[in-house]
Design a protein around this motif. Structure first.
Motif, PDB file in Angstrom:
ATOM      1  N   VAL A  22       0.865  -1.061  -0.091  1.00 20.54           N
ATOM      2  CA  VAL A  22       0.028   0.157  -0.094  1.00 20.54           C
ATOM      3  C   VAL A  22       0.811   1.184  -0.036  1.00 20.54           C
ATOM      4  O   VAL A  22       0.503   2.187  -0.589  1.00 20.54           O
ATOM      5  CB  VAL A  22      -0.961  -0.156   1.342  1.00 20.54           C
ATOM      6  CG1 VAL A  22      -1.850   1.320   1.298  1.00 20.54           C
ATOM      7  CG2 VAL A  22      -1.946  -0.985   1.077  1.00 20.54           C
ATOM      8  N   LEU A  29      -3.950   2.478  -6.148  1.00 16.86           N
ATOM      9  CA  LEU A  29      -3.766   3.128  -4.742  1.00 16.86           C
ATOM     10  C   LEU A  29      -2.924   4.585  -5.166  1.00 16.86           C
ATOM     11  O   LEU A  29      -2.579   4.615  -6.395  1.00 16.86           O
ATOM     12  CB  LEU A  29      -2.849   2.307  -4.015  1.00 16.86           C
ATOM     13  CG  LEU A  29      -3.928   1.112  -3.377  1.00 16.86           C
ATOM     14  CD1 LEU A  29      -2.875   0.012  -2.747  1.00 16.86           C
ATOM     15  CD2 LEU A  29      -5.205   1.636  -2.569  1.00 16.86           C
ATOM     16  N   VAL A  98      -7.409   3.975   0.103  1.00 19.19           N
ATOM     17  CA  VAL A  98      -6.242   3.702   0.749  1.00 19.19           C
ATOM     18  C   VAL A  98      -6.514   3.111   2.057  1.00 19.19           C
ATOM     19  O   VAL A  98      -5.946   2.082   2.464  1.00 19.19           O
ATOM     20  CB  VAL A  98      -5.134   4.743   0.950  1.00 19.19           C
ATOM     21  CG1 VAL A  98      -4.152   4.354   2.032  1.00 19.19           C
ATOM     22  CG2 VAL A  98      -4.498   5.131  -0.479  1.00 19.19           C
TER      23      VAL A  98
END
Length: 281
Positions: A22, A29, A98
């Motif tokens: 992430v 993302l 996110v």
């Protein structure tokens, strides 16, 4: 004031791999180039971040996380920064994406990442929420810490909220509504006792009903009239904890009923957080 968090323990290696993914980002993302990952860690409050020298982004990011695996406060800083809107000034819509991406794996550790009112924080949650349909119909924008000062009762009420989410995810609509009504009753009573116990007029708190609590908070100006009215409707559904009450109504709550109930609790918590008296210096 930013709330300091010290809740994380030693995170699983697979959790750190997902966290590194992430942080690096991809087409869905927030994408960070190698040197931007280092800048991100510094923005999160890390000291002595090594210089990025062209390694594979994901491997480098994971190595940094692994190196600080025994320092949970540094990992908390990373999570909090991922939920900070200042990271996404050019693409603000990615913030929610996110946070959701983080929660899909962080839930297995028993935590959720939230950003109520623009204040990122990590909260304890039930790992049982880690399955499809885990999301509540609407995110609660205020947490118990925004409303309740006593940490033990705030934690208890947070568990009620987590159980309501679990009921929602499994299609247990009546159970979820009953849990939300219980949550609302506990929140309102605690707020009254913390802010102005004299409003109870000497009555035993154990014998004051939800209807009276709603009226007291509305008359005190802590919840708006719309919340007061719809909270009374939620109170009636909460009474379905008694099967005969549901039988008399000849109506079984469905997912739409639960969604409305969730909005009621959301609005009540928002109003109570907004009306929280400013602490004296």
């Amino acid at each position: 004031m930013t709330q300091e968090t010290t809740v994380l323990g030693r995170l699983d290696g697979n959790t750190l791999k997902e966290l590194a993914r992430v942080i690096c980002g991809d087409d869905h993302l927030y994408y960070r180039r190698g040197f931007e990952i280092a800048e991100f860690l510094e923005s999160a409050g890390w000291l002595d971040v090594p210089e990025y020298e062209g390694e594979y982004r994901s491997e480098w990011a994971l190595q940094q996380l692994m190196d600080r695996r025994e320092t949970p406060t540094d990992l908390e800083k990373v999570l909090i920064r991922l939920a900070d809107a200042r990271e996404y000034l050019e693409e603000p819509d990615l913030l929610a994406t996110v946070i959701n991406a983080v929660n899909t794996f962080l839930v297995h550790e028993g935590f959720r990442l939230e950003n109520p009112g623009g204040k990122p924080r990590i909260v304890v949650c039930d790992p049982a929420l880690a399955h499809p349909g885990q999301q509540a119909p609407v995110e609660l924008k205020a947490t118990m810490a925004d409303v309740i000062r006593e940490p033990r009762i705030a934690a208890l009420l947070q568990r009620r909220l987590d159980e309501a989410r679990t009921c929602y995810a499994n299609g247990a609509h009546v159970a979820a509504i009953i849990m939300l009504g219980s949550l609302l009753e506990g929140v309102l009573l605690t707020v009254i006792e913390e802010r102005n116990a004299s409003l109870l007029r000497g009555k035993n708190p154990d014998f004051i009903g939800l209807k009276a609590l709603i009226n007291i908070c509305h008359e005190a100006g802590w919840i708006d009239v719309d919340v007061e009215r719809f909270s009374q409707a939620l109170r009636e559904y909460r009474n379905f904890v008694h099967p005969r009450a549901e039988f008399r109504e000849a109506h079984t709550p469905d997912r739409d009923t639960l969604t409305v109930s969730w909005y009621v609790v959301n609005s009540a918590l928002n109003d109570l957080a907004a009306s929280q008296p400013v602490a004296s210096a």
